[in-house]
Design a protein around this motif. Structure first.
Motif, PDB file in Angstrom:
ATOM      1  N   PHE A  71     -35.642  -7.738   8.586  1.00 36.73           N
ATOM      2  CA  PHE A  71     -34.578  -8.002   7.645  1.00 36.73           C
ATOM      3  C   PHE A  71     -33.251  -7.469   7.905  1.00 36.73           C
ATOM      4  CE2 PHE A  71     -32.844  -6.979   3.472  1.00 36.73           C
ATOM      5  CZ  PHE A  71     -32.902  -8.362   2.897  1.00 36.73           C
ATOM      6  N   TYR A  72     -32.285  -8.545   7.765  1.00 32.24           N
ATOM      7  CA  TYR A  72     -30.889  -7.939   8.354  1.00 32.24           C
ATOM      8  C   TYR A  72     -30.150  -8.062   6.840  1.00 32.24           C
ATOM      9  CZ  TYR A  72     -31.745  -7.863  13.343  1.00 32.24           C
ATOM     10  OH  TYR A  72     -32.122  -7.690  14.607  1.00 32.24           O
ATOM     11  N   PHE A  73     -29.107  -7.227   6.706  1.00 35.25           N
ATOM     12  CA  PHE A  73     -28.310  -7.297   5.581  1.00 35.25           C
ATOM     13  C   PHE A  73     -26.722  -6.713   6.018  1.00 35.25           C
ATOM     14  CE2 PHE A  73     -30.733  -3.612   5.432  1.00 35.25           C
ATOM     15  CZ  PHE A  73     -30.000  -2.537   5.163  1.00 35.25           C
ATOM     16  N   LEU A  74     -25.900  -6.846   5.061  1.00 33.53           N
ATOM     17  CA  LEU A  74     -24.651  -6.400   5.103  1.00 33.53           C
ATOM     18  C   LEU A  74     -24.630  -5.439   4.151  1.00 33.53           C
ATOM     19  CD1 LEU A  74     -22.675  -9.588   5.536  1.00 33.53           C
ATOM     20  CD2 LEU A  74     -23.511  -8.197   7.259  1.00 33.53           C
ATOM     21  N   ARG A  75     -23.474  -4.430   4.426  1.00 35.86           N
ATOM     22  CA  ARG A  75     -22.842  -3.297   3.266  1.00 35.86           C
ATOM     23  C   ARG A  75     -21.353  -3.382   3.587  1.00 35.86           C
ATOM     24  NH1 ARG A  75     -26.545   1.850   4.643  1.00 35.86           N
ATOM     25  NH2 ARG A  75     -25.039   1.735   6.222  1.00 35.86           N
ATOM     26  N   ALA A  76     -20.666  -3.157   2.754  1.00 34.96           N
ATOM     27  CA  ALA A  76     -19.127  -3.258   2.810  1.00 34.96           C
ATOM     28  C   ALA A  76     -18.480  -1.962   2.041  1.00 34.96           C
ATOM     29  CB  ALA A  76     -18.663  -4.588   2.164  1.00 34.96           C
ATOM     30  N   ARG A  77     -17.528  -1.515   2.593  1.00 35.24           N
ATOM     31  CA  ARG A  77     -16.410  -0.800   2.061  1.00 35.24           C
ATOM     32  C   ARG A  77     -15.025  -1.157   2.527  1.00 35.24           C
ATOM     33  NH1 ARG A  77     -20.167   1.308   4.815  1.00 35.24           N
ATOM     34  NH2 ARG A  77     -18.910   1.734   6.608  1.00 35.24           N
ATOM     35  N   LEU A  78     -14.262  -1.153   1.070  1.00 38.71           N
ATOM     36  CA  LEU A  78     -12.790  -1.569   1.054  1.00 38.71           C
ATOM     37  C   LEU A  78     -12.186  -0.088   0.853  1.00 38.71           C
ATOM     38  CD1 LEU A  78     -13.041  -4.718  -0.812  1.00 38.71           C
ATOM     39  CD2 LEU A  78     -13.194  -4.581   1.798  1.00 38.71           C
ATOM     40  N   ASN A  79     -11.278   0.066   1.692  1.00 40.02           N
ATOM     41  CA  ASN A  79     -10.304   1.250   1.440  1.00 40.02           C
ATOM     42  C   ASN A  79      -8.965   0.726   1.413  1.00 40.02           C
ATOM     43  OD1 ASN A  79     -12.653   3.156   2.010  1.00 40.02           O
ATOM     44  ND2 ASN A  79     -12.385   2.506   4.080  1.00 40.02           N
ATOM     45  N   VAL A  80      -8.681   0.980  -0.073  1.00 43.70           N
ATOM     46  CA  VAL A  80      -7.258   0.259  -0.402  1.00 43.70           C
ATOM     47  C   VAL A  80      -6.298   1.181  -0.462  1.00 43.70           C
ATOM     48  CG1 VAL A  80      -6.379  -1.202  -2.200  1.00 43.70           C
ATOM     49  CG2 VAL A  80      -8.523  -1.283  -1.690  1.00 43.70           C
ATOM     50  N   SER A  81      -5.080   0.958   0.312  1.00 45.97           N
ATOM     51  CA  SER A  81      -3.916   1.841   0.257  1.00 45.97           C
ATOM     52  C   SER A  81      -2.704   1.225  -0.485  1.00 45.97           C
ATOM     53  CB  SER A  81      -3.521   2.115   1.723  1.00 45.97           C
ATOM     54  OG  SER A  81      -2.510   2.892   1.602  1.00 45.97           O
ATOM     55  N   LEU A  82      -2.331   1.886  -1.724  1.00 44.06           N
ATOM     56  CA  LEU A  82      -1.084   1.279  -2.430  1.00 44.06           C
ATOM     57  C   LEU A  82      -0.220   2.428  -2.456  1.00 44.06           C
ATOM     58  CD1 LEU A  82      -3.419  -0.618  -5.213  1.00 44.06           C
ATOM     59  CD2 LEU A  82      -1.754  -1.682  -3.641  1.00 44.06           C
ATOM     60  N   PRO A  83       0.477   2.624  -1.562  1.00 46.49           N
ATOM     61  CA  PRO A  83       1.399   3.634  -1.365  1.00 46.49           C
ATOM     62  C   PRO A  83       2.436   3.611  -2.439  1.00 46.49           C
ATOM     63  CG  PRO A  83       1.669   2.799   0.572  1.00 46.49           C
ATOM     64  CD  PRO A  83       0.469   1.960  -0.260  1.00 46.49           C
ATOM     65  N   GLY A  84       2.642   4.868  -3.183  1.00 43.73           N
ATOM     66  CA  GLY A  84       3.719   4.936  -3.979  1.00 43.73           C
ATOM     67  C   GLY A  84       3.520   4.504  -5.401  1.00 43.73           C
ATOM     68  N   LEU A  85       2.166   3.848  -5.780  1.00 45.13           N
ATOM     69  CA  LEU A  85       1.832   3.633  -7.166  1.00 45.13           C
ATOM     70  C   LEU A  85       1.156   4.745  -7.736  1.00 45.13           C
ATOM     71  CD1 LEU A  85       0.545  -0.082  -6.909  1.00 45.13           C
ATOM     72  CD2 LEU A  85       2.652   0.620  -7.845  1.00 45.13           C
ATOM     73  N   GLU A  86       1.376   4.938  -8.918  1.00 44.73           N
ATOM     74  CA  GLU A  86       0.685   5.983  -9.754  1.00 44.73           C
ATOM     75  C   GLU A  86      -0.968   5.727  -9.472  1.00 44.73           C
ATOM     76  OE1 GLU A  86       1.620   6.903 -13.730  1.00 44.73           O
ATOM     77  OE2 GLU A  86       3.687   6.549 -13.223  1.00 44.73           O
ATOM     78  N   ARG A  87      -1.717   6.838  -9.481  1.00 38.30           N
ATOM     79  CA  ARG A  87      -3.150   6.496  -9.003  1.00 38.30           C
ATOM     80  C   ARG A  87      -4.078   5.466 -10.164  1.00 38.30           C
ATOM     81  NH1 ARG A  87      -6.911   7.207  -5.484  1.00 38.30           N
ATOM     82  NH2 ARG A  87      -9.152   7.626  -6.187  1.00 38.30           N
ATOM     83  N   GLU A  88      -3.616   5.914 -11.580  1.00 38.22           N
ATOM     84  CA  GLU A  88      -4.291   5.050 -12.677  1.00 38.22           C
ATOM     85  C   GLU A  88      -4.060   3.540 -12.398  1.00 38.22           C
ATOM     86  OE1 GLU A  88      -2.129   7.866 -13.175  1.00 38.22           O
ATOM     87  OE2 GLU A  88      -3.944   9.097 -13.093  1.00 38.22           O
ATOM     88  N   VAL A  89      -2.539   3.282 -12.159  1.00 37.37           N
ATOM     89  CA  VAL A  89      -2.168   2.073 -12.272  1.00 37.37           C
ATOM     90  C   VAL A  89      -2.740   1.227 -10.787  1.00 37.37           C
ATOM     91  CG1 VAL A  89      -0.118   0.592 -11.383  1.00 37.37           C
ATOM     92  CG2 VAL A  89       0.106   2.610 -12.928  1.00 37.37           C
ATOM     93  N   ALA A  90      -2.769   2.051  -9.763  1.00 37.08           N
ATOM     94  CA  ALA A  90      -3.445   1.627  -8.494  1.00 37.08           C
ATOM     95  C   ALA A  90      -5.045   1.298  -8.717  1.00 37.08           C
ATOM     96  CB  ALA A  90      -3.355   2.604  -7.289  1.00 37.08           C
ATOM     97  N   GLN A  91      -5.495   1.978  -9.353  1.00 37.62           N
ATOM     98  CA  GLN A  91      -7.042   1.811  -9.654  1.00 37.62           C
ATOM     99  C   GLN A  91      -7.210   0.703 -10.619  1.00 37.62           C
ATOM    100  OE1 GLN A  91      -9.772   4.061  -8.354  1.00 37.62           O
ATOM    101  NE2 GLN A  91     -10.654   2.326  -8.991  1.00 37.62           N
ATOM    102  N   ALA A  92      -6.430   0.587 -11.697  1.00 37.45           N
ATOM    103  CA  ALA A  92      -6.653  -0.695 -12.536  1.00 37.45           C
ATOM    104  C   ALA A  92      -6.310  -1.842 -11.984  1.00 37.45           C
ATOM    105  CB  ALA A  92      -5.378  -0.440 -13.717  1.00 37.45           C
ATOM    106  N   ILE A  93      -5.352  -2.087 -10.955  1.00 33.00           N
ATOM    107  CA  ILE A  93      -5.284  -3.109 -10.059  1.00 33.00           C
ATOM    108  C   ILE A  93      -6.480  -3.497  -9.255  1.00 33.00           C
ATOM    109  CG2 ILE A  93      -3.869  -4.065  -8.128  1.00 33.00           C
ATOM    110  CD1 ILE A  93      -1.297  -2.836  -9.392  1.00 33.00           C
ATOM    111  N   VAL A  94      -6.947  -2.538  -8.702  1.00 32.22           N
ATOM    112  CA  VAL A  94      -8.265  -2.601  -7.627  1.00 32.22           C
ATOM    113  C   VAL A  94      -9.227  -3.229  -8.472  1.00 32.22           C
ATOM    114  CG1 VAL A  94      -9.947  -1.243  -6.415  1.00 32.22           C
ATOM    115  CG2 VAL A  94      -7.339  -1.286  -5.797  1.00 32.22           C
ATOM    116  N   ASN A  95      -9.535  -2.586  -9.814  1.00 31.15           N
ATOM    117  CA  ASN A  95     -10.672  -2.731 -10.935  1.00 31.15           C
ATOM    118  C   ASN A  95     -10.610  -4.030 -11.093  1.00 31.15           C
ATOM    119  OD1 ASN A  95     -11.528  -0.307 -10.333  1.00 31.15           O
ATOM    120  ND2 ASN A  95     -11.012   0.583 -12.275  1.00 31.15           N
TER     121      ASN A  95
END
Length: 153
Positions: free
Chosen positions: A105-129
């Protein structure tokens, strides 16, 4: 060529009429070991080699990582615009796609590591969500099908 086509919604659905914005067309032969794939417009012309072995080609997992991360960045732009936030010029995603197997059985897993330099963490997280939860076509296509981790760096 961009194609616009309308489809009827599923019976009983509250969904609006679906409009096909674009259809990608490729012709692939030979698979991941020495195969080739070309798009109908000639913009894509790649050779394949299996992951982890010598060769000059790419592999489907790399193409998937590149496509998903490009789509995700564009979708973040739409979300940020609605939030009246300007994305930083150096927005970036390091996408990691794991090809896994358990027995046959073959399958995929994924990670997206998003860099939004200069944005406040809460704003960046809201955009990503919102991007991952609603806007990105690749995120929508994979939801419930593969394990996905999205990290805001």
């Amino acid at each position: 060529m961009t194609t616009y086509q309308e489809a009827n919604p599923v019976a009983g659905s509250t969904q609006e009429v679906t409009k096909v914005k674009y259809t990608a067309k490729t012709h692939t032969s030979g698979g991941r070991r020495g195969g080739v794939s070309r798009s109908d417009d000639g913009r894509l012309d790649v050779r394949f080699s299996a992951p982890g072995v010598p060769g000059t080609g790419t592999n489907p997992e790399q193409l998937f990582a590149a496509g998903w991360s490009a789509c995700f960045i564009s979708a973040m732009g739409l979300v940020a615009n609605k939030m009246k936030v300007k994305l930083p010029a150096d927005v970036a995603i390091d996408a990691e796609i794991d090809l896994c197997n358990s027995g046959d059985f073959y399958f995929l897993r994924a990670r997206l590591n998003v860099s939004l330099p200069g944005l406040e963490r809460e704003v960046a997280q809201a955009i990503v969500n919102v991007t991952h939860g609603v806007t990105c076509a690749y995120s929508n296509a994979t939801r419930g099908n593969i394990d996905v981790t999205v990290n805001v760096l």
